[in-house]
Design an enzyme around this catalytic site. Structure first.
Site, PDB file in Angstrom:
ATOM      1  CB  SER A  99      -1.171   0.109   1.278  1.00 37.19           C
ATOM      2  OG  SER A  99      -0.483  -0.318   2.293  1.00 37.19           O
ATOM      3  CB  ILE A 143       4.023   5.734  -4.096  1.00 33.29           C
ATOM      4  CG1 ILE A 143       3.669   6.752  -5.524  1.00 33.29           C
ATOM      5  CG2 ILE A 143       5.019   5.433  -4.993  1.00 33.29           C
ATOM      6  CD1 ILE A 143       4.031   8.154  -5.305  1.00 33.29           C
ATOM      7  CB  ALA A 144       4.267   0.989  -6.307  1.00 31.38           C
ATOM      8  CE  LYS A 185       6.449  -5.926   5.217  1.00 28.97           C
ATOM      9  NZ  LYS A 185       7.326  -6.934   5.044  1.00 28.97           N
ATOM     10  CE1 TYR A 197       8.211   7.092   8.861  1.00 34.20           C
ATOM     11  CE2 TYR A 197       7.864   4.796   7.412  1.00 34.20           C
ATOM     12  CZ  TYR A 197       7.891   6.009   9.218  1.00 34.20           C
ATOM     13  OH  TYR A 197       7.804   5.194  10.064  1.00 34.20           O
ATOM     14  CD  GLU A 229      16.700  15.602  -3.063  1.00 29.99           C
ATOM     15  OE1 GLU A 229      17.118  14.077  -3.877  1.00 29.99           O
ATOM     16  OE2 GLU A 229      15.082  15.989  -3.053  1.00 29.99           O
ATOM     17  CG  HIS A 280      20.267   9.158   1.673  1.00 30.50           C
ATOM     18  ND1 HIS A 280      21.013  10.515   2.091  1.00 30.50           N
ATOM     19  CD2 HIS A 280      19.253   9.678   1.039  1.00 30.50           C
ATOM     20  CE1 HIS A 280      20.635  11.563   1.864  1.00 30.50           C
ATOM     21  NE2 HIS A 280      19.060  11.104   0.804  1.00 30.50           N
ATOM     22  NE  ARG A 331      21.098  10.130  -2.791  1.00 28.40           N
ATOM     23  CZ  ARG A 331      19.307  10.118  -2.733  1.00 28.40           C
ATOM     24  NH1 ARG A 331      18.970   8.482  -2.902  1.00 28.40           N
ATOM     25  NH2 ARG A 331      18.478  10.492  -3.007  1.00 28.40           N
ATOM     26  CG  HIS A 353      17.964   5.703   0.705  1.00 28.00           C
ATOM     27  ND1 HIS A 353      17.183   6.113   2.048  1.00 28.00           N
ATOM     28  CD2 HIS A 353      17.618   5.839  -0.214  1.00 28.00           C
ATOM     29  CE1 HIS A 353      16.705   7.015   1.990  1.00 28.00           C
ATOM     30  NE2 HIS A 353      16.453   6.978   0.142  1.00 28.00           N
ATOM     31  NE  ARG A 407      16.072   5.607  -5.523  1.00 26.47           N
ATOM     32  CZ  ARG A 407      15.952   6.663  -4.716  1.00 26.47           C
ATOM     33  NH1 ARG A 407      15.462   7.933  -5.365  1.00 26.47           N
ATOM     34  NH2 ARG A 407      16.603   6.259  -3.833  1.00 26.47           N
ATOM     35  CB  SER A 456      12.812   5.663  -6.124  1.00 25.07           C
ATOM     36  OG  SER A 456      11.886   4.970  -5.347  1.00 25.07           O
TER      37      SER A 456
HETATM   38  P1  FAD Z   1       6.839   0.983   0.027  1.00 21.77           P
HETATM   39  O1  FAD Z   1       6.274   2.627  -0.098  1.00 21.77           O
HETATM   40  O2  FAD Z   1       8.049   0.669   1.060  1.00 21.77           O
HETATM   41  O3  FAD Z   1       5.572  -0.142   0.180  1.00 21.77           O
HETATM   42  C1  FAD Z   1       5.716  -1.107   0.701  1.00 21.77           C
HETATM   43  C2  FAD Z   1       4.582  -2.330   0.538  1.00 21.77           C
HETATM   44  O4  FAD Z   1       4.685  -3.623   0.593  1.00 21.77           O
HETATM   45  C3  FAD Z   1       4.100  -1.322   2.070  1.00 21.77           C
HETATM   46  O5  FAD Z   1       3.094  -1.534   2.396  1.00 21.77           O
HETATM   47  C4  FAD Z   1       4.112  -2.627   2.975  1.00 21.77           C
HETATM   48  O6  FAD Z   1       3.441  -3.335   3.893  1.00 21.77           O
HETATM   49  C5  FAD Z   1       4.125  -3.913   1.598  1.00 21.77           C
HETATM   50  N1  FAD Z   1       4.112  -5.035   1.677  1.00 21.77           N
HETATM   51  C6  FAD Z   1       5.880  -5.720   1.967  1.00 21.77           C
HETATM   52  N2  FAD Z   1       5.880  -6.956   2.405  1.00 21.77           N
HETATM   53  C7  FAD Z   1       4.574  -7.605   2.682  1.00 21.77           C
HETATM   54  C8  FAD Z   1       4.352  -8.318   2.813  1.00 21.77           C
HETATM   55  N3  FAD Z   1       5.433  -9.674   2.955  1.00 21.77           N
HETATM   56  N4  FAD Z   1       3.343  -9.248   3.223  1.00 21.77           N
HETATM   57  C9  FAD Z   1       1.881  -7.942   2.768  1.00 21.77           C
HETATM   58  N5  FAD Z   1       2.421  -5.981   2.578  1.00 21.77           N
HETATM   59  C10 FAD Z   1       3.907  -6.509   2.327  1.00 21.77           C
HETATM   60  N6  FAD Z   1      12.167   8.712  -3.392  1.00 21.77           N
HETATM   61  C11 FAD Z   1      12.030   9.212  -4.183  1.00 21.77           C
HETATM   62  O7  FAD Z   1      11.906   9.693  -5.242  1.00 21.77           O
HETATM   63  N7  FAD Z   1      12.233  10.823  -3.640  1.00 21.77           N
HETATM   64  C12 FAD Z   1      12.333  10.469  -2.325  1.00 21.77           C
HETATM   65  O8  FAD Z   1      12.411  11.707  -1.763  1.00 21.77           O
HETATM   66  C13 FAD Z   1      12.613   9.717  -1.429  1.00 21.77           C
HETATM   67  N8  FAD Z   1      13.300   9.888   0.020  1.00 21.77           N
HETATM   68  C14 FAD Z   1      13.338   8.730   0.503  1.00 21.77           C
HETATM   69  C15 FAD Z   1      13.087   8.806   2.405  1.00 21.77           C
HETATM   70  C16 FAD Z   1      13.506   8.120   3.279  1.00 21.77           C
HETATM   71  C17 FAD Z   1      14.006   7.719   4.442  1.00 21.77           C
HETATM   72  C18 FAD Z   1      13.772   6.093   2.778  1.00 21.77           C
HETATM   73  C19 FAD Z   1      13.529   4.729   2.849  1.00 21.77           C
HETATM   74  C20 FAD Z   1      12.716   6.255   0.949  1.00 21.77           C
HETATM   75  C21 FAD Z   1      13.093   7.355   0.534  1.00 21.77           C
HETATM   76  N9  FAD Z   1      12.955   7.525  -0.940  1.00 21.77           N
HETATM   77  C22 FAD Z   1      12.509   8.541  -2.114  1.00 21.77           C
HETATM   78  C23 FAD Z   1      12.616   6.171  -2.012  1.00 21.77           C
HETATM   79  C24 FAD Z   1      11.192   5.431  -2.305  1.00 21.77           C
HETATM   80  O9  FAD Z   1      10.094   6.335  -0.906  1.00 21.77           O
HETATM   81  C25 FAD Z   1      10.669   4.584  -1.712  1.00 21.77           C
HETATM   82  O10 FAD Z   1      11.398   3.554  -2.973  1.00 21.77           O
HETATM   83  C26 FAD Z   1       9.187   4.200  -2.802  1.00 21.77           C
HETATM   84  O11 FAD Z   1       8.110   4.988  -1.565  1.00 21.77           O
HETATM   85  C27 FAD Z   1       8.743   3.120  -2.244  1.00 21.77           C
HETATM   86  O12 FAD Z   1       7.215   2.821  -2.794  1.00 21.77           O
HETATM   87  P2  FAD Z   1       6.610   1.120  -2.875  1.00 21.77           P
HETATM   88  O13 FAD Z   1       5.479   1.675  -3.441  1.00 21.77           O
HETATM   89  O14 FAD Z   1       7.448   0.659  -3.973  1.00 21.77           O
HETATM   90  O15 FAD Z   1       6.949   0.287  -1.527  1.00 21.77           O
HETATM   91  C1  SIN Z   2      16.251  12.772  -0.247  1.00 22.61           C
HETATM   92  O1  SIN Z   2      15.554  13.415   0.503  1.00 22.61           O
HETATM   93  O2  SIN Z   2      17.186  12.856   0.006  1.00 22.61           O
HETATM   94  C2  SIN Z   2      16.035  11.619  -0.869  1.00 22.61           C
HETATM   95  C3  SIN Z   2      15.849  11.325  -1.920  1.00 22.61           C
HETATM   96  C4  SIN Z   2      15.823  10.296  -2.197  1.00 22.61           C
HETATM   97  O3  SIN Z   2      16.112   8.420  -2.051  1.00 22.61           O
HETATM   98  O4  SIN Z   2      15.531   9.735  -4.011  1.00 22.61           O
END
Ligand code: FAD
Ligand code: SIN
Length: 548
Positions: free
Chosen positions: A10, A12-13, A35, A45, A115, A243, A290, A351, A386, A391
């Site tokens: 749940s 962004i993807a 989960k 975050y 950045e 990071h 990075r 990261h 990256r 992302s």
């Molecule tokens: P997530 O948002 O991590 O969601 C994963 C989901 O999968 C969760 O709901 C989790 O519960 C579920 N899940 C996982 N395993 C299971 C399972 N076994 N059973 C059920 N559910 C499960 N990227 C940028 O582009 N810009 C930024 O500014 C940036 N800043 C960041 C700052 C931080 C501190 C971090 C940690 C990352 C940052 N990133 C940034 C990277 C970016 O946030 C992530 O790569 C992106 O949000 C991933 O999205 P997602 O939907 O793929 O996964």
């Molecule tokens: C950050 O805000 O420095 C993280 C950005 C990112 O992971 O893309």
């Protein structure tokens, strides 16, 4: 349980895909599994923001493409980079239409941040809590969409394929097909089957494989490990991004991020002697990509025998700093650091996973009926490193493309709309689904010693941090693999004999992810992007992805 569309994750993807699909098929059911709480994701975050070409006067697609390719150090897929950069702004507009609020300047234009590795200001943000705002907007839209059901506190253990029906499935089986998933429903404490013709994995990253990480506890690489177990293709796992600037706070996990946007606004890295060291390493100084900044910090820490370096923001205008970075300002203040007077101690932290489940331009995996997008996928966008803030963009673009593939007959380069049944002509879903066995708990007992799991997790994180971190050598990788082998055997034994729990499954998944990272690193006899091995310090002329 059955769902027309099953979404695991749940962030962004997952939410982007769920919304698009649910709106397109109002009579069909979209089920989102997560989960823990629905908003506990890496997405929440994210700080810096989402990159996209916005200011057409100064910026261009070509510049964003070029910056992404340079950061990726020769390993990006040019076609994919072009797709993401060109389709990105449209996806960001959709998010704005869902109600995401990005900061604007006095003239009412979007206030764009910068950045590392970006040649222009092109990052939309909401203060320093962009991810929280995006997750809020997406969940709000989901709430208004009647045919999306979110099931939280439901842990996906494995994807179901014909293997579970007794068929032999190997890496070379052509038509491995996903039929749904087995979940440990923590609301009922039962292991259940959820069946679907279309499953999307959006399970996020795997930062928890390391001792120090910016990733929350949920980031345990579950999707990657599940696909690997199901004999699907995984690639480029050696490219783990560290990071450069996580707040140095010993004993605190996950590490609090100090966004790169602080350096984008003029923050300067200094070593323990107060020297601004980045100019020694790269002409782009603090805003180099990075991999370069993280390695430079690692080197300064090793040379100076210090546990951190420092980020200097003392020259900032206080009001401007607080306006853009209120969360960082408050966090630092809460531990006695007034950023206007003191240096911020920072150190690199795991990261982001650039590799993952291999996907094509429509987010299809090597397993039929299974899509993947977001951090768990390897699309070809990031190559060996990256570019910051690419992302969130990538996740939205490929969530959209998976949806396109489902809704458009014969999308330009995609495969067939529905995979043929692996069980022969005329075998319908109902017949196949009825044959899928329930989870077998025979011979398993309640876990008696939780310490077996928690201690193994600590061991894994130490192995990965000490031997498979920013700088690698052949001997370290060999040693890591031996240690992982032992952990693997012990954990498999535990898995066979005890009732499954999320903690045990996560440990098992992290060990698999650790193995994939080490294996990828062993195959790559060169130094490129995020993978730096002092025994192979140069780039190989043979450009290739490592597929496992
Ligand atoms: P997530 O948002 O991590 O969601 C994963 C989901 O999968 C969760 O709901 C989790 O519960 C579920 N899940 C996982 N395993 C299971 C399972 N076994 N059973 C059920 N559910 C499960 N990227 C940028 O582009 N810009 C930024 O500014 C940036 N800043 C960041 C700052 C931080 C501190 C971090 C940690 C990352 C940052 N990133 C940034 C990277 C970016 O946030 C992530 O790569 C992106 O949000 C991933 O999205 P997602 O939907 O793929 O996964
Ligand atoms: C950050 O805000 O420095 C993280 C950005 C990112 O992971 O893309």
């Amino acid at each position: 349980m059955q769902a027309d569309f099953l979404v695991i994750g749940s962030g962004i993807a997952g939410l982007t895909f769920a919304l698009k699909t649910a709106k397109h098929f109002p009579d069909k059911k979209v089920m989102v599994i997560t989960k823990t709480q629905s908003d506990e994701t890496n997405t929440k975050y994210a700080q810096g923001g989402i990159a996209g070409v916005w200011d057409a006067d100064k910026d261009s697609f070509d510049k964003h493409i070029s910056d992404t390719l340079i950061a990726g150090d020769g390993l990006c897929d040019n076609n994919i980079v072009e797709i993401v950069v060109k389709e990105g702004p449209e996806r960001i507009r959709e998010l704005i239409n869902y109600g995401a609020d990005f900061d604007k300047d006095e003239k009412g234009d979007y206030a764009l941040g910068k950045e590392g590795g970006h040649s222009e200001f092109r990052i939309l943000h909401h203060k320093d809590v962009t991810g929280k705002e995006m997750e809020r907007a997406l969940l709000n839209e989901v709430e208004k969409t009647h045919n999306i059901e979110i099931i939280s506190h439901c842990f996906v253990i494995d994807i179901i394929t014909q293997h579970h029906l007794g068929y032999l499935v190997t890496k070379s089986t052509q038509n491995i097909t996903c039929l749904g998933v087995y979940v440990l429903n923590l609301n009922t404490n039962q292991i259940e089957k959820i069946l679907s013709n279309t499953t999307l994995l959006a399970t996020g990253g795997c930062g928890q494989a390391y001792r120090t990480t910016t990733n929350p506890k949920i980031a345990t690489g579950d999707g990657v490990a599940m696909v690997y177990r199901a004999k699907g293709r995984i690639e480029n796992m050696e490219f783990i991004q560290f990071h450069p600037t996580a707040l140095y706070e010993p004993g605190v996990s996950p590490s609090f991020l100090i966004t790169e946007a602080v350096r984008g606004d003029g923050g300067i890295l200094r070593n323990k002697d107060g020297e601004a060291f980045m100019e020694k390493y790269d002409e782009r100084k603090d805003l180099a990509p990075r991999d370069i900044v993280a390695r430079a910090i690692d080197n300064e820490m090793k040379k100076g025998g210090s546990d951190c370096v420092y980020l200097d923001c003392r020259h900032f205008d206080k009001e401007k700093f607080i306006h853009h970075f209120p969360n960082i300002y408050e966090k630092c203040l809460s531990i006695g650091i007034d950023v206007m007077q003191h240096l911020i101690p920072v150190a690199p932290a795991a990261h982001y996973s650039c590799g993952g489940i291999q996907t094509n331009e429509f987010a299809q995996t090597s397993i039929q009926n299974l899509y993947a997008c977001g951090e768990c996928a390897s699309t070809g966008l990031h190559g060996a490193n990256r570019l910051a803030s690419n992302s969130l963009l990538e996740a939205m673009v490929f969530a959209h493309r998976a949806y396109l593939h489902l809704t458009t007959p014969n999308p330009s380069k995609g495969g067939e709309l529905k995979a043929p049944s692996p069980f022969g002509e005329g075998v319908g879903d109902e017949a196949v689904w009825k044959a899928i066995p329930d989870w077998n708990t025979l011979g398993t007992t309640d876990p008696r010693e939780m310490i077996l799991i928690t201690q193994s997790l600590k061991e894994l994180q130490s192995i990965m941090s000490d031997y498979v971190g920013i700088v690698r050598t052949d001997v370290r990788l060999e040693r890591a693999m031996k240690r992982l082998d032992l952990l693997f055997e012990e954990t498999e034994e535990l898995y066979r004999s005890t009732k499954v729990s999320p903690q045990l499954c996560e440990l098992r998944n992290l060990i698999t992810v650790g193995y994939l990272i080490v294996k990828g690193a062993e195959f790559r006899k060169e130094s490129r992007g995020l993978h730096f091995n002092t025994d192979h310090p140069n780039k190989s002329i043979l450009l290739q992805d490592v597929v496992l």
